[in-house]
Design a protein around this motif. Structure first.
Motif, PDB file in Angstrom:
ATOM      1  N   LEU A 204       3.542 -19.268  -6.437  1.00 52.18           N
ATOM      2  CA  LEU A 204       4.200 -18.081  -7.088  1.00 52.18           C
ATOM      3  C   LEU A 204       3.358 -17.143  -7.210  1.00 52.18           C
ATOM      4  O   LEU A 204       3.540 -15.937  -6.774  1.00 52.18           O
ATOM      5  CB  LEU A 204       4.624 -18.582  -8.533  1.00 52.18           C
ATOM      6  N   VAL A 205       1.961 -17.390  -7.464  1.00 52.85           N
ATOM      7  CA  VAL A 205       0.813 -16.218  -7.679  1.00 52.85           C
ATOM      8  C   VAL A 205       0.499 -15.809  -6.357  1.00 52.85           C
ATOM      9  O   VAL A 205       0.341 -14.509  -6.190  1.00 52.85           O
ATOM     10  CB  VAL A 205      -0.372 -16.870  -8.312  1.00 52.85           C
ATOM     11  N   TRP A 206       0.392 -16.361  -5.300  1.00 51.45           N
ATOM     12  CA  TRP A 206       0.032 -16.048  -4.052  1.00 51.45           C
ATOM     13  C   TRP A 206       1.166 -15.072  -3.594  1.00 51.45           C
ATOM     14  O   TRP A 206       0.884 -14.309  -2.846  1.00 51.45           O
ATOM     15  CB  TRP A 206      -0.124 -17.130  -2.933  1.00 51.45           C
ATOM     16  N   THR A 207       2.465 -15.515  -3.570  1.00 50.72           N
ATOM     17  CA  THR A 207       3.527 -14.678  -3.302  1.00 50.72           C
ATOM     18  C   THR A 207       3.303 -13.375  -3.843  1.00 50.72           C
ATOM     19  O   THR A 207       3.578 -12.463  -3.252  1.00 50.72           O
ATOM     20  CB  THR A 207       4.945 -15.464  -3.498  1.00 50.72           C
ATOM     21  N   ALA A 208       3.630 -13.333  -5.304  1.00 50.28           N
ATOM     22  CA  ALA A 208       3.225 -12.137  -5.955  1.00 50.28           C
ATOM     23  C   ALA A 208       2.176 -11.190  -5.586  1.00 50.28           C
ATOM     24  O   ALA A 208       2.462  -9.812  -5.381  1.00 50.28           O
ATOM     25  CB  ALA A 208       2.995 -12.310  -7.445  1.00 50.28           C
ATOM     26  N   VAL A 209       1.059 -11.767  -5.377  1.00 52.31           N
ATOM     27  CA  VAL A 209      -0.352 -10.929  -4.742  1.00 52.31           C
ATOM     28  C   VAL A 209       0.334 -10.193  -3.459  1.00 52.31           C
ATOM     29  O   VAL A 209       0.032  -9.272  -3.113  1.00 52.31           O
ATOM     30  CB  VAL A 209      -1.366 -11.699  -4.737  1.00 52.31           C
TER      31      VAL A 209
ATOM     32  N   VAL B 258       2.908  -9.745  -2.297  1.00 53.07           N
ATOM     33  CA  VAL B 258       4.389  -8.637  -2.235  1.00 53.07           C
ATOM     34  C   VAL B 258       3.627  -7.329  -2.820  1.00 53.07           C
ATOM     35  O   VAL B 258       3.973  -6.370  -2.314  1.00 53.07           O
ATOM     36  CB  VAL B 258       5.371  -9.364  -2.843  1.00 53.07           C
ATOM     37  N   ARG B 259       2.732  -7.538  -3.836  1.00 57.42           N
ATOM     38  CA  ARG B 259       2.346  -6.505  -4.553  1.00 57.42           C
ATOM     39  C   ARG B 259       1.290  -5.521  -3.440  1.00 57.42           C
ATOM     40  O   ARG B 259       1.307  -4.356  -3.724  1.00 57.42           O
ATOM     41  CB  ARG B 259       1.277  -6.905  -5.889  1.00 57.42           C
ATOM     42  N   GLN B 260       0.535  -6.393  -2.705  1.00 56.92           N
ATOM     43  CA  GLN B 260      -0.046  -5.579  -1.695  1.00 56.92           C
ATOM     44  C   GLN B 260       0.725  -5.111  -0.438  1.00 56.92           C
ATOM     45  O   GLN B 260       0.089  -4.718   0.405  1.00 56.92           O
ATOM     46  CB  GLN B 260      -1.252  -6.397  -1.433  1.00 56.92           C
TER      47      GLN B 260
ATOM     48  N   PRO C 271      10.354  -9.233   5.243  1.00 54.19           N
ATOM     49  CA  PRO C 271       9.606  -9.451   4.117  1.00 54.19           C
ATOM     50  C   PRO C 271      10.603 -10.011   3.037  1.00 54.19           C
ATOM     51  O   PRO C 271       9.903 -10.858   2.267  1.00 54.19           O
ATOM     52  CB  PRO C 271       9.026  -8.103   4.110  1.00 54.19           C
ATOM     53  N   VAL C 272      11.613  -9.334   2.758  1.00 49.79           N
ATOM     54  CA  VAL C 272      12.285  -9.661   1.594  1.00 49.79           C
ATOM     55  C   VAL C 272      12.876 -11.055   1.644  1.00 49.79           C
ATOM     56  O   VAL C 272      12.728 -11.856   0.590  1.00 49.79           O
ATOM     57  CB  VAL C 272      13.737  -8.689   1.612  1.00 49.79           C
ATOM     58  N   ALA C 273      13.259 -11.695   2.814  1.00 50.66           N
ATOM     59  CA  ALA C 273      13.749 -13.148   2.922  1.00 50.66           C
ATOM     60  C   ALA C 273      12.457 -14.045   2.751  1.00 50.66           C
ATOM     61  O   ALA C 273      12.709 -14.987   2.172  1.00 50.66           O
ATOM     62  CB  ALA C 273      14.234 -13.225   4.528  1.00 50.66           C
ATOM     63  N   SER C 274      11.378 -13.731   3.501  1.00 52.08           N
ATOM     64  CA  SER C 274      10.307 -14.474   3.257  1.00 52.08           C
ATOM     65  C   SER C 274       9.823 -14.650   1.790  1.00 52.08           C
ATOM     66  O   SER C 274       9.385 -15.697   1.084  1.00 52.08           O
ATOM     67  CB  SER C 274       8.960 -14.260   3.938  1.00 52.08           C
ATOM     68  N   ALA C 275       9.747 -13.521   1.001  1.00 49.86           N
ATOM     69  CA  ALA C 275       9.393 -13.340  -0.346  1.00 49.86           C
ATOM     70  C   ALA C 275      10.405 -14.378  -1.109  1.00 49.86           C
ATOM     71  O   ALA C 275       9.968 -14.883  -2.068  1.00 49.86           O
ATOM     72  CB  ALA C 275       9.163 -12.089  -0.747  1.00 49.86           C
TER      73      ALA C 275
END
Length: 65
Positions: free
Chosen positions: A21-26, A28-30, A40-44
């Motif tokens: 969850l943290v890795w995905t958030a980082v 997406v944020r970058q 990108p939307v589907a993978s996130a």
């Protein structure tokens, strides 16, 4: 006697889910891809759902001690 494996499994699911969850958030944020060659939307979305599912399984393991 069976609480040891439940604690271990719960910790592993919780660590994996939290880390994902943290890795995905980082990522997406970058504005970097979560997975190469996929939308990108589907993978996130898939990564977030997998992380939430792992956290839920970890919580379930902890409630059955």
């Amino acid at each position: 006697m069976e609480s040891g494996p439940a604690i271990f499994a719960g910790m592993m699911f919780a660590l994996f889910g939290g880390g994902l969850l943290v890795w995905t958030a980082v990522r997406v944020r970058q504005r970097q891809p979560v997975s190469d060659g996929v939308s990108p939307v589907a993978s996130a979305t898939v990564a977030t759902l997998a992380a939430v599912a792992a956290l839920a399984v970890g919580a379930w393991c902890f409630t059955h001690l």
